[in-house]
Scaffold this motif. Sequence first.
Motif, PDB file in Angstrom:
ATOM      1  N   VAL A 239      -3.992  10.644  -2.856  1.00 59.10           N
ATOM      2  CA  VAL A 239      -2.674  10.714  -2.230  1.00 59.10           C
ATOM      3  C   VAL A 239      -2.834  10.888  -0.716  1.00 59.10           C
ATOM      4  O   VAL A 239      -3.466  11.824  -0.251  1.00 59.10           O
ATOM      5  CB  VAL A 239      -1.816  11.845  -2.826  1.00 59.10           C
ATOM      6  CG1 VAL A 239      -0.520  12.013  -2.037  1.00 59.10           C
ATOM      7  CG2 VAL A 239      -1.508  11.568  -4.296  1.00 59.10           C
ATOM      8  N   GLY A 240      -2.291   9.932   0.026  1.00 56.64           N
ATOM      9  CA  GLY A 240      -2.356   9.994   1.484  1.00 56.64           C
ATOM     10  C   GLY A 240      -3.681   9.575   2.085  1.00 56.64           C
ATOM     11  O   GLY A 240      -3.913   9.745   3.283  1.00 56.64           O
ATOM     12  N   ARG A 241      -4.532   8.964   1.291  1.00 59.39           N
ATOM     13  CA  ARG A 241      -5.865   8.562   1.765  1.00 59.39           C
ATOM     14  C   ARG A 241      -5.756   7.455   2.817  1.00 59.39           C
ATOM     15  O   ARG A 241      -4.898   6.579   2.742  1.00 59.39           O
ATOM     16  CB  ARG A 241      -6.686   8.060   0.575  1.00 59.39           C
ATOM     17  CG  ARG A 241      -8.119   7.724   0.906  1.00 59.39           C
ATOM     18  CD  ARG A 241      -8.872   7.291  -0.366  1.00 59.39           C
ATOM     19  NE  ARG A 241     -10.273   7.101  -0.089  1.00 59.39           N
ATOM     20  CZ  ARG A 241     -11.198   8.057  -0.157  1.00 59.39           C
ATOM     21  NH1 ARG A 241     -10.844   9.289  -0.500  1.00 59.39           N
ATOM     22  NH2 ARG A 241     -12.464   7.807   0.114  1.00 59.39           N
ATOM     23  N   ASP A 242      -6.630   7.493   3.810  1.00 58.89           N
ATOM     24  CA  ASP A 242      -6.737   6.396   4.776  1.00 58.89           C
ATOM     25  C   ASP A 242      -7.170   5.140   4.035  1.00 58.89           C
ATOM     26  O   ASP A 242      -8.070   5.190   3.201  1.00 58.89           O
ATOM     27  CB  ASP A 242      -7.786   6.711   5.851  1.00 58.89           C
ATOM     28  CG  ASP A 242      -7.405   7.879   6.738  1.00 58.89           C
ATOM     29  OD1 ASP A 242      -6.214   8.229   6.794  1.00 58.89           O
ATOM     30  OD2 ASP A 242      -8.313   8.444   7.387  1.00 58.89           O
TER      31      ASP A 242
ATOM     32  N   TRP B  35      -4.093   4.644   8.444  1.00 62.93           N
ATOM     33  CA  TRP B  35      -3.141   4.217   7.439  1.00 62.93           C
ATOM     34  C   TRP B  35      -2.714   2.796   7.788  1.00 62.93           C
ATOM     35  O   TRP B  35      -2.998   2.285   8.879  1.00 62.93           O
ATOM     36  CB  TRP B  35      -1.930   5.141   7.435  1.00 62.93           C
ATOM     37  CG  TRP B  35      -2.093   6.379   6.598  1.00 62.93           C
ATOM     38  CD1 TRP B  35      -3.250   6.965   6.180  1.00 62.93           C
ATOM     39  CD2 TRP B  35      -1.039   7.191   6.104  1.00 62.93           C
ATOM     40  NE1 TRP B  35      -2.988   8.081   5.459  1.00 62.93           N
ATOM     41  CE2 TRP B  35      -1.620   8.246   5.387  1.00 62.93           C
ATOM     42  CE3 TRP B  35       0.337   7.124   6.187  1.00 62.93           C
ATOM     43  CZ2 TRP B  35      -0.873   9.234   4.759  1.00 62.93           C
ATOM     44  CZ3 TRP B  35       1.091   8.114   5.566  1.00 62.93           C
ATOM     45  CH2 TRP B  35       0.494   9.149   4.850  1.00 62.93           C
TER      46      TRP B  35
ATOM     47  N   ASP C 133      -4.602  13.883  -6.622  1.00 62.38           N
ATOM     48  CA  ASP C 133      -3.884  14.315  -5.425  1.00 62.38           C
ATOM     49  C   ASP C 133      -4.861  14.555  -4.280  1.00 62.38           C
ATOM     50  O   ASP C 133      -4.620  14.131  -3.139  1.00 62.38           O
ATOM     51  CB  ASP C 133      -3.091  15.588  -5.745  1.00 62.38           C
ATOM     52  CG  ASP C 133      -2.042  15.901  -4.710  1.00 62.38           C
ATOM     53  OD1 ASP C 133      -1.611  14.986  -3.975  1.00 62.38           O
ATOM     54  OD2 ASP C 133      -1.635  17.077  -4.625  1.00 62.38           O
TER      55      ASP C 133
ATOM     56  N   SER D 180       0.833  -1.208   0.000  1.00 57.77           N
ATOM     57  CA  SER D 180       0.000   0.000   0.000  1.00 57.77           C
ATOM     58  C   SER D 180       0.866   1.257   0.000  1.00 57.77           C
ATOM     59  O   SER D 180       0.570   2.228  -0.712  1.00 57.77           O
ATOM     60  CB  SER D 180      -0.938  -0.002   1.220  1.00 57.77           C
ATOM     61  OG  SER D 180      -1.856  -1.064   1.131  1.00 57.77           O
ATOM     62  N   GLY D 181       1.932   1.250   0.784  1.00 55.52           N
ATOM     63  CA  GLY D 181       2.840   2.393   0.804  1.00 55.52           C
ATOM     64  C   GLY D 181       3.529   2.603  -0.530  1.00 55.52           C
ATOM     65  O   GLY D 181       3.660   3.736  -1.009  1.00 55.52           O
TER      66      GLY D 181
ATOM     67  N   ASP E 109       1.101   4.144  -2.934  1.00 53.84           N
ATOM     68  CA  ASP E 109       0.897   5.567  -2.706  1.00 53.84           C
ATOM     69  C   ASP E 109       2.053   6.387  -3.265  1.00 53.84           C
ATOM     70  O   ASP E 109       1.840   7.427  -3.894  1.00 53.84           O
ATOM     71  CB  ASP E 109       0.707   5.848  -1.211  1.00 53.84           C
ATOM     72  CG  ASP E 109       0.275   7.286  -0.967  1.00 53.84           C
ATOM     73  OD1 ASP E 109      -0.871   7.634  -1.318  1.00 53.84           O
ATOM     74  OD2 ASP E 109       1.099   8.078  -0.442  1.00 53.84           O
ATOM     75  N   LEU E 110       3.280   5.915  -3.060  1.00 59.86           N
ATOM     76  CA  LEU E 110       4.435   6.627  -3.603  1.00 59.86           C
ATOM     77  C   LEU E 110       4.436   6.615  -5.134  1.00 59.86           C
ATOM     78  O   LEU E 110       4.775   7.615  -5.781  1.00 59.86           O
ATOM     79  CB  LEU E 110       5.734   6.035  -3.056  1.00 59.86           C
ATOM     80  CG  LEU E 110       5.960   6.217  -1.554  1.00 59.86           C
ATOM     81  CD1 LEU E 110       7.194   5.443  -1.103  1.00 59.86           C
ATOM     82  CD2 LEU E 110       6.056   7.689  -1.180  1.00 59.86           C
TER      83      LEU E 110
ATOM     84  N   GLN F 209       1.927   9.095  -6.348  1.00 51.50           N
ATOM     85  CA  GLN F 209       2.459  10.461  -6.297  1.00 51.50           C
ATOM     86  C   GLN F 209       3.335  10.763  -7.504  1.00 51.50           C
ATOM     87  O   GLN F 209       3.294  11.868  -8.058  1.00 51.50           O
ATOM     88  CB  GLN F 209       3.238  10.671  -4.996  1.00 51.50           C
ATOM     89  CG  GLN F 209       2.344  10.676  -3.771  1.00 51.50           C
ATOM     90  CD  GLN F 209       3.123  10.794  -2.494  1.00 51.50           C
ATOM     91  OE1 GLN F 209       4.022  11.649  -2.388  1.00 51.50           O
ATOM     92  NE2 GLN F 209       2.813   9.961  -1.508  1.00 51.50           N
TER      93      GLN F 209
END
Length: 142
Positions: free
Chosen positions: A86-89, A95, A82, A55-56, A59-60, A63
């Motif tokens: 981006v950064g969504r729970d 997270w 974005d 998941s991390g 997300d990267l 981005q």
Amino acid sequence: MSADHDSVERPDRPPVHPRPDGVDDATVEALGTLSEALEVIEHARGLLYGFHRLSGTADLTLQRAVQQLREAGHSGLAAQLDDVLVGRDVVRDMWTFEIVEAYDEGYWQVFRDLERTAREQLGVHEPHVFESEMKHREQGGR
């Protein structure tokens, strides 16, 4: 085949974790089953950490895609991605690191502690006595 490979028989080798005096077969079997359950929990924890890492990474990578869309002149779409992703729970208010921490603190560590406590209360201080005896039986000669 025996000429090409060593035999598994090791009849003189003692069990790695000998059974403590006074501990019966039913207790060793029950603790073996408890250990088996703990091993499944350890596997589940590993999969959860895999989920966290994937998941991390996603997300990267997202981005990077957003930045590439901006650079390609698609700033409106990039802004939407974005803003929404981006950064969504990944689950409500959490997270993945928080999910991992909650699992570790609320389940995994409790399971490990109670498995160890069960062994100690029953006088079996080493883990895997059941497996140790299985190894001894299977390598003891036929």
